[in-house]
Design a protein around this motif. Structure first.
Motif, PDB file in Angstrom:
ATOM      1  N   HIS A 236       0.823  -1.207   0.000  1.00  0.00           N
ATOM      2  CA  HIS A 236       0.000   0.000   0.000  1.00  0.00           C
ATOM      3  C   HIS A 236       0.858   1.258   0.000  1.00  0.00           C
ATOM      4  O   HIS A 236       2.045   1.225   0.299  1.00  0.00           O
ATOM      5  N   GLU A 237       0.217   2.357  -0.281  1.00  0.00           N
ATOM      6  CA  GLU A 237       0.836   3.675  -0.229  1.00  0.00           C
ATOM      7  C   GLU A 237       1.158   4.017   1.219  1.00  0.00           C
ATOM      8  O   GLU A 237       0.316   3.878   2.102  1.00  0.00           O
ATOM      9  N   LEU A 238       2.386   4.457   1.472  1.00  0.00           N
ATOM     10  CA  LEU A 238       2.808   4.803   2.830  1.00  0.00           C
ATOM     11  C   LEU A 238       2.742   6.306   3.098  1.00  0.00           C
ATOM     12  O   LEU A 238       2.740   6.721   4.258  1.00  0.00           O
ATOM     13  N   ILE A 239       2.682   7.101   2.050  1.00  0.00           N
ATOM     14  CA  ILE A 239       2.654   8.558   2.214  1.00  0.00           C
ATOM     15  C   ILE A 239       1.416   8.944   3.013  1.00  0.00           C
ATOM     16  O   ILE A 239       0.305   8.488   2.738  1.00  0.00           O
ATOM     17  N   GLY A 240       1.640   9.769   4.032  1.00  0.00           N
ATOM     18  CA  GLY A 240       0.558  10.230   4.888  1.00  0.00           C
ATOM     19  C   GLY A 240       0.456   9.476   6.199  1.00  0.00           C
ATOM     20  O   GLY A 240      -0.259   9.907   7.096  1.00  0.00           O
ATOM     21  N   LEU A 241       1.163   8.358   6.328  1.00  0.00           N
ATOM     22  CA  LEU A 241       1.104   7.583   7.560  1.00  0.00           C
ATOM     23  C   LEU A 241       2.134   8.081   8.569  1.00  0.00           C
ATOM     24  O   LEU A 241       3.200   8.568   8.198  1.00  0.00           O
ATOM     25  N   ASP A 242       1.806   7.949   9.846  1.00  0.00           N
ATOM     26  CA  ASP A 242       2.743   8.297  10.914  1.00  0.00           C
ATOM     27  C   ASP A 242       3.769   7.181  11.036  1.00  0.00           C
ATOM     28  O   ASP A 242       3.447   6.002  10.859  1.00  0.00           O
ATOM     29  N   VAL A 243       5.009   7.566  11.363  1.00  0.00           N
ATOM     30  CA  VAL A 243       6.089   6.587  11.415  1.00  0.00           C
ATOM     31  C   VAL A 243       7.076   6.930  12.522  1.00  0.00           C
ATOM     32  O   VAL A 243       7.249   8.093  12.880  1.00  0.00           O
ATOM     33  N   LEU A 244       7.693   5.895  13.059  1.00  0.00           N
ATOM     34  CA  LEU A 244       8.790   6.016  14.017  1.00  0.00           C
ATOM     35  C   LEU A 244       9.888   5.092  13.536  1.00  0.00           C
ATOM     36  O   LEU A 244       9.621   3.934  13.183  1.00  0.00           O
ATOM     37  N   VAL A 245      11.126   5.584  13.498  1.00  0.00           N
ATOM     38  CA  VAL A 245      12.260   4.738  13.153  1.00  0.00           C
ATOM     39  C   VAL A 245      12.623   3.970  14.414  1.00  0.00           C
ATOM     40  O   VAL A 245      13.178   4.523  15.355  1.00  0.00           O
TER      41      VAL A 245
ATOM     42  N   ASN B 250      22.341   3.764  11.315  1.00  0.00           N
ATOM     43  CA  ASN B 250      22.866   5.089  11.653  1.00  0.00           C
ATOM     44  C   ASN B 250      22.209   5.555  12.951  1.00  0.00           C
ATOM     45  O   ASN B 250      21.003   5.731  13.007  1.00  0.00           O
ATOM     46  N   PRO B 251      22.998   5.786  13.998  1.00  0.00           N
ATOM     47  CA  PRO B 251      22.400   6.186  15.284  1.00  0.00           C
ATOM     48  C   PRO B 251      21.648   7.516  15.229  1.00  0.00           C
ATOM     49  O   PRO B 251      20.761   7.749  16.043  1.00  0.00           O
ATOM     50  N   PHE B 252      21.957   8.381  14.280  1.00  0.00           N
ATOM     51  CA  PHE B 252      21.249   9.655  14.159  1.00  0.00           C
ATOM     52  C   PHE B 252      19.834   9.484  13.610  1.00  0.00           C
ATOM     53  O   PHE B 252      19.009  10.386  13.720  1.00  0.00           O
ATOM     54  N   HIS B 253      19.564   8.342  13.010  1.00  0.00           N
ATOM     55  CA  HIS B 253      18.229   8.089  12.467  1.00  0.00           C
ATOM     56  C   HIS B 253      17.298   7.422  13.464  1.00  0.00           C
ATOM     57  O   HIS B 253      16.088   7.430  13.275  1.00  0.00           O
ATOM     58  N   ARG B 254      17.843   6.844  14.525  1.00  0.00           N
ATOM     59  CA  ARG B 254      17.011   6.149  15.512  1.00  0.00           C
ATOM     60  C   ARG B 254      16.094   7.131  16.223  1.00  0.00           C
ATOM     61  O   ARG B 254      16.482   8.243  16.550  1.00  0.00           O
ATOM     62  N   GLU B 255      14.876   6.689  16.459  1.00  0.00           N
ATOM     63  CA  GLU B 255      13.853   7.469  17.172  1.00  0.00           C
ATOM     64  C   GLU B 255      13.341   8.685  16.397  1.00  0.00           C
ATOM     65  O   GLU B 255      12.647   9.526  16.964  1.00  0.00           O
ATOM     66  N   VAL B 256      13.649   8.798  15.101  1.00  0.00           N
ATOM     67  CA  VAL B 256      13.057   9.860  14.281  1.00  0.00           C
ATOM     68  C   VAL B 256      11.585   9.511  14.107  1.00  0.00           C
ATOM     69  O   VAL B 256      11.237   8.366  13.809  1.00  0.00           O
ATOM     70  N   SER B 257      10.712  10.485  14.317  1.00  0.00           N
ATOM     71  CA  SER B 257       9.285  10.222  14.151  1.00  0.00           C
ATOM     72  C   SER B 257       8.626  11.386  13.441  1.00  0.00           C
ATOM     73  O   SER B 257       9.120  12.509  13.463  1.00  0.00           O
ATOM     74  N   GLY B 258       7.522  11.093  12.798  1.00  0.00           N
ATOM     75  CA  GLY B 258       6.781  12.113  12.068  1.00  0.00           C
ATOM     76  C   GLY B 258       5.837  11.470  11.082  1.00  0.00           C
ATOM     77  O   GLY B 258       5.351  10.362  11.291  1.00  0.00           O
ATOM     78  N   ARG B 259       5.614  12.164   9.970  1.00  0.00           N
ATOM     79  CA  ARG B 259       4.692  11.696   8.939  1.00  0.00           C
ATOM     80  C   ARG B 259       5.460  11.475   7.646  1.00  0.00           C
ATOM     81  O   ARG B 259       6.294  12.289   7.271  1.00  0.00           O
ATOM     82  N   ILE B 260       5.190  10.364   6.980  1.00  0.00           N
ATOM     83  CA  ILE B 260       5.834  10.073   5.700  1.00  0.00           C
ATOM     84  C   ILE B 260       5.258  11.021   4.655  1.00  0.00           C
ATOM     85  O   ILE B 260       4.045  11.068   4.452  1.00  0.00           O
ATOM     86  N   ILE B 261       6.158  11.797   4.007  1.00  0.00           N
ATOM     87  CA  ILE B 261       5.690  12.746   2.993  1.00  0.00           C
ATOM     88  C   ILE B 261       6.132  12.371   1.587  1.00  0.00           C
ATOM     89  O   ILE B 261       5.608  12.905   0.615  1.00  0.00           O
TER      90      ILE B 261
ATOM     91  N   PHE C 291      11.006   0.282  10.667  1.00  0.00           N
ATOM     92  CA  PHE C 291      10.014   1.348  10.778  1.00  0.00           C
ATOM     93  C   PHE C 291       8.807   0.839  11.554  1.00  0.00           C
ATOM     94  O   PHE C 291       8.308  -0.251  11.293  1.00  0.00           O
ATOM     95  N   ARG C 292       8.318   1.631  12.477  1.00  0.00           N
ATOM     96  CA  ARG C 292       7.066   1.348  13.174  1.00  0.00           C
ATOM     97  C   ARG C 292       6.045   2.315  12.586  1.00  0.00           C
ATOM     98  O   ARG C 292       6.126   3.522  12.783  1.00  0.00           O
ATOM     99  N   ILE C 293       5.074   1.770  11.858  1.00  0.00           N
ATOM    100  CA  ILE C 293       4.115   2.578  11.106  1.00  0.00           C
ATOM    101  C   ILE C 293       2.745   2.490  11.758  1.00  0.00           C
ATOM    102  O   ILE C 293       2.264   1.405  12.085  1.00  0.00           O
ATOM    103  N   GLY C 294       2.112   3.659  11.927  1.00  0.00           N
ATOM    104  CA  GLY C 294       0.761   3.723  12.460  1.00  0.00           C
ATOM    105  C   GLY C 294      -0.255   3.673  11.328  1.00  0.00           C
ATOM    106  O   GLY C 294      -0.232   4.513  10.443  1.00  0.00           O
ATOM    107  N   LEU C 295      -1.099   2.685  11.362  1.00  0.00           N
ATOM    108  CA  LEU C 295      -2.128   2.528  10.329  1.00  0.00           C
ATOM    109  C   LEU C 295      -3.343   3.384  10.663  1.00  0.00           C
ATOM    110  O   LEU C 295      -3.510   3.817  11.806  1.00  0.00           O
TER     111      LEU C 295
END
Length: 88
Positions: free
Chosen positions: A10-19, A24-35, A60-64
């Motif tokens: 499915h299309e992931l754009i618009g879903l909430d996500v948490l890394v 890369n340790p700088f990418h861990r815990e990044v959260s927001g919306r897939i654009i 990725f932990r994605i909120g449906l």
């Protein structure tokens, strides 16, 4: 309808996500919306700006839409989005 079983098709754009995990340790815990999404990247809008996260080596932990959370290995998403959507 998008569900835990078919989220990779499915299309992931618009879903909430948490890394949830990343090489890369700088990418861990990044959260927001897939654009946006490319073959190798997921673009996330966070409260501090835009982050481009590689799919390979990332969990990725994605909120449906029904508020369930699903964790996806980014390697399962490595394919151009339009080709992944057509995959059976």
């Amino acid at each position: 309808m998008i569900s835990c079983q078919n989220v990779t098709r499915h299309e992931l754009i618009g879903l909430d996500v948490l890394v949830a995990g990343a090489a890369n340790p700088f990418h861990r815990e990044v959260s927001g919306r897939i654009i946006d999404e490319t073959r190798n990247l997921v673009v996330i809008e966070t409260h501090t700006g835009i982050k481009k996260i590689p799919k390979a080596g990332t969990a990725f932990r994605i909120g449906l839409p029904d508020r369930t959370l699903v964790e996806i290995n980014g390697s399962a998403l490595i394919l151009a989005p339009e080709k992944r959507l057509r995959r059976a």
